[in-house]
Structure formats: C-alpha cells, structure tokens
Write a protein that holds these residues in place. Structure first.
Motif, PDB file in Angstrom:
ATOM      1  N   SER A  97      51.485 -35.373   7.230  1.00 33.37           N
ATOM      2  CA  SER A  97      50.987 -34.932   5.925  1.00 33.37           C
ATOM      3  C   SER A  97      51.708 -35.646   4.792  1.00 33.37           C
ATOM      4  O   SER A  97      51.086 -36.072   3.815  1.00 33.37           O
ATOM      5  N   ILE A  98      53.010 -35.811   4.910  1.00 28.79           N
ATOM      6  CA  ILE A  98      53.788 -36.498   3.883  1.00 28.79           C
ATOM      7  C   ILE A  98      53.378 -37.959   3.797  1.00 28.79           C
ATOM      8  O   ILE A  98      53.082 -38.483   2.724  1.00 28.79           O
ATOM      9  N   VAL A  99      53.306 -38.628   4.952  1.00 28.32           N
ATOM     10  CA  VAL A  99      52.964 -40.049   5.000  1.00 28.32           C
ATOM     11  C   VAL A  99      51.538 -40.297   4.489  1.00 28.32           C
ATOM     12  O   VAL A  99      51.280 -41.290   3.817  1.00 28.32           O
ATOM     13  N   LEU A 140      53.204 -32.651  -1.507  1.00 26.55           N
ATOM     14  CA  LEU A 140      53.747 -32.906  -2.842  1.00 26.55           C
ATOM     15  C   LEU A 140      55.240 -32.612  -2.830  1.00 26.55           C
ATOM     16  O   LEU A 140      55.659 -31.598  -2.262  1.00 26.55           O
ATOM     17  N   ARG A 141      56.011 -33.454  -3.493  1.00 23.26           N
ATOM     18  CA  ARG A 141      57.462 -33.288  -3.554  1.00 23.26           C
ATOM     19  C   ARG A 141      57.814 -32.348  -4.703  1.00 23.26           C
ATOM     20  O   ARG A 141      57.426 -32.572  -5.839  1.00 23.26           O
ATOM     21  N   ALA A 142      58.564 -31.306  -4.390  1.00 21.88           N
ATOM     22  CA  ALA A 142      58.929 -30.309  -5.396  1.00 21.88           C
ATOM     23  C   ALA A 142      59.721 -30.929  -6.541  1.00 21.88           C
ATOM     24  O   ALA A 142      59.480 -30.617  -7.700  1.00 21.88           O
ATOM     25  N   LEU A 151      51.496 -25.346  -7.977  1.00 20.63           N
ATOM     26  CA  LEU A 151      52.843 -25.470  -7.435  1.00 20.63           C
ATOM     27  C   LEU A 151      53.910 -25.437  -8.528  1.00 20.63           C
ATOM     28  O   LEU A 151      55.015 -24.950  -8.299  1.00 20.63           O
ATOM     29  N   LYS A 152      53.587 -25.911  -9.722  1.00 15.94           N
ATOM     30  CA  LYS A 152      54.530 -25.794 -10.838  1.00 15.94           C
ATOM     31  C   LYS A 152      54.792 -24.323 -11.148  1.00 15.94           C
ATOM     32  O   LYS A 152      55.925 -23.916 -11.355  1.00 15.94           O
ATOM     33  N   ARG A 153      53.743 -23.516 -11.167  1.00 19.85           N
ATOM     34  CA  ARG A 153      53.911 -22.076 -11.408  1.00 19.85           C
ATOM     35  C   ARG A 153      54.668 -21.422 -10.258  1.00 19.85           C
ATOM     36  O   ARG A 153      55.506 -20.550 -10.481  1.00 19.85           O
ATOM     37  N   LEU A 154      54.375 -21.843  -9.048  1.00 15.44           N
ATOM     38  CA  LEU A 154      55.080 -21.310  -7.889  1.00 15.44           C
ATOM     39  C   LEU A 154      56.577 -21.607  -7.988  1.00 15.44           C
ATOM     40  O   LEU A 154      57.415 -20.744  -7.699  1.00 15.44           O
ATOM     41  N   LEU A 155      56.939 -22.810  -8.436  1.00 15.52           N
ATOM     42  CA  LEU A 155      58.342 -23.161  -8.618  1.00 15.52           C
ATOM     43  C   LEU A 155      59.006 -22.315  -9.706  1.00 15.52           C
ATOM     44  O   LEU A 155      60.173 -21.936  -9.581  1.00 15.52           O
ATOM     45  N   GLU A 156      58.257 -22.020 -10.774  1.00 14.31           N
ATOM     46  CA  GLU A 156      58.798 -21.153 -11.819  1.00 14.31           C
ATOM     47  C   GLU A 156      59.133 -19.780 -11.258  1.00 14.31           C
ATOM     48  O   GLU A 156      60.208 -19.238 -11.505  1.00 14.31           O
ATOM     49  N   TRP A 157      58.224 -19.224 -10.477  1.00 14.44           N
ATOM     50  CA  TRP A 157      58.462 -17.906  -9.890  1.00 14.44           C
ATOM     51  C   TRP A 157      59.549 -17.954  -8.822  1.00 14.44           C
ATOM     52  O   TRP A 157      60.309 -17.001  -8.661  1.00 14.44           O
ATOM     53  N   GLU A 158      59.618 -19.043  -8.091  1.00 15.52           N
ATOM     54  CA  GLU A 158      60.677 -19.199  -7.095  1.00 15.52           C
ATOM     55  C   GLU A 158      62.043 -19.178  -7.773  1.00 15.52           C
ATOM     56  O   GLU A 158      62.983 -18.532  -7.310  1.00 15.52           O
ATOM     57  N   SER A 159      62.155 -19.869  -8.895  1.00 18.28           N
ATOM     58  CA  SER A 159      63.396 -19.895  -9.660  1.00 18.28           C
ATOM     59  C   SER A 159      63.730 -18.511 -10.216  1.00 18.28           C
ATOM     60  O   SER A 159      64.866 -18.061 -10.165  1.00 18.28           O
ATOM     61  N   PHE A 160      62.717 -17.823 -10.735  1.00 18.21           N
ATOM     62  CA  PHE A 160      62.895 -16.475 -11.255  1.00 18.21           C
ATOM     63  C   PHE A 160      63.378 -15.530 -10.156  1.00 18.21           C
ATOM     64  O   PHE A 160      64.308 -14.750 -10.341  1.00 18.21           O
ATOM     65  N   ALA A 161      62.738 -15.601  -8.989  1.00 18.09           N
ATOM     66  CA  ALA A 161      63.114 -14.732  -7.871  1.00 18.09           C
ATOM     67  C   ALA A 161      64.531 -15.029  -7.391  1.00 18.09           C
ATOM     68  O   ALA A 161      65.296 -14.108  -7.087  1.00 18.09           O
ATOM     69  N   ALA A 162      64.892 -16.305  -7.340  1.00 16.74           N
ATOM     70  CA  ALA A 162      66.235 -16.681  -6.892  1.00 16.74           C
ATOM     71  C   ALA A 162      67.307 -16.129  -7.828  1.00 16.74           C
ATOM     72  O   ALA A 162      68.399 -15.746  -7.389  1.00 16.74           O
ATOM     73  N   ALA A 163      66.992 -16.060  -9.114  1.00 19.64           N
ATOM     74  CA  ALA A 163      67.952 -15.575 -10.094  1.00 19.64           C
ATOM     75  C   ALA A 163      68.000 -14.050 -10.164  1.00 19.64           C
ATOM     76  O   ALA A 163      68.994 -13.487 -10.613  1.00 19.64           O
ATOM     77  N   PHE A 215      56.137 -29.631  -0.447  1.00 20.92           N
ATOM     78  CA  PHE A 215      55.093 -28.639  -0.231  1.00 20.92           C
ATOM     79  C   PHE A 215      54.047 -29.327   0.631  1.00 20.92           C
ATOM     80  O   PHE A 215      53.421 -30.299   0.218  1.00 20.92           O
ATOM     81  N   ILE A 216      53.863 -28.829   1.838  1.00 27.62           N
ATOM     82  CA  ILE A 216      52.925 -29.410   2.793  1.00 27.62           C
ATOM     83  C   ILE A 216      51.613 -28.629   2.688  1.00 27.62           C
ATOM     84  O   ILE A 216      51.595 -27.412   2.811  1.00 27.62           O
TER      85      ILE A 216
END
Length: 107
Positions: free
Chosen positions: A79-81, A86-88, A37-49, A13-14
């Motif tokens: 940004s990463i360097v 943040l790494r998902a 971002l943790k909540r965003l990942l939860e919703w991303e997983s929900f949407a993917a399913a 996540f940049i």
C-alpha cells in the motif's frame, strides 16, 4: 464522514484501497482522505493530552498470529509503495493543526 479500513502503522495511515483493487486517485487523496486524516490527527493529539494512555495487546497468538501479522505487513508495504497510504508527518507539515482557543477541543 468516517472511512473504514484505515489503519495507523507507525507514521503511515494505510488505506484499504489496494484490497479493493481501487487505486487512490489524486481527487480521492486530496478531497477526502487528507482533510479527514488531518482532523483525525487533531483529535489524536487532543486525546493524547487529555486521556490516560492504554496498552493495546497484539492480535492473535502462535503461528496463526505470526502469519496474520506477516500478511498485514506485506499488504501495508504494498500500500505504501503503490501510493495507497498517507504519511502522518506530511499531513502535519502541510498545515499546522489548531485547537479552539476557548476550550482546547479541535474543531
């Protein structure tokens, strides 16, 4: 709470912190970005399913599109360097995501 300027690039996540010349502090990282971002990942997983997958077309065409993607790639790498990303997978590993037992929707 919604943060504009966060982009997903592979496992990263940049943030737009670098563009604003405002480095990400530990307080900002752990107090705002990590929970969001943790909540965003939860919703991303929900949407993917639960939603059909769609292909997203590349932005821009020709030389202009190539230059735009090269510039964006350089900014993302910086940004990463510089610690402004943040790494998902690290977010997922630090705390397992859970869905509500009643309806499967992340809370």
């Amino acid at each position: 709470m919604h943060f504009h300027g966060i982009r997903r690039r592979g496992d990263w996540f940049i943030t737009s912190q670098l563009l604003y010349r405002s480095p990400m502090t530990s307080a900002l990282r752990h107090g705002a970005y990590v929970p969001y971002l943790k909540r965003l990942l939860e919703w991303e997983s929900f949407a993917a399913a639960n939603a059909p997958a769609r292909a997203v077309a590349k932005r821009g065409a020709g030389l202009r599109g190539l230059l735009f993607r090269a510039q964006r790639g350089l900014i993302d790498a910086l940004s990463i360097v510089s610690g402004n990303a943040l790494r998902a997978s690290a977010l997922q590993a630090s705390e397992s995501t859970q869905a509500s037992e009643t309806d499967g929707i992340p809370r």
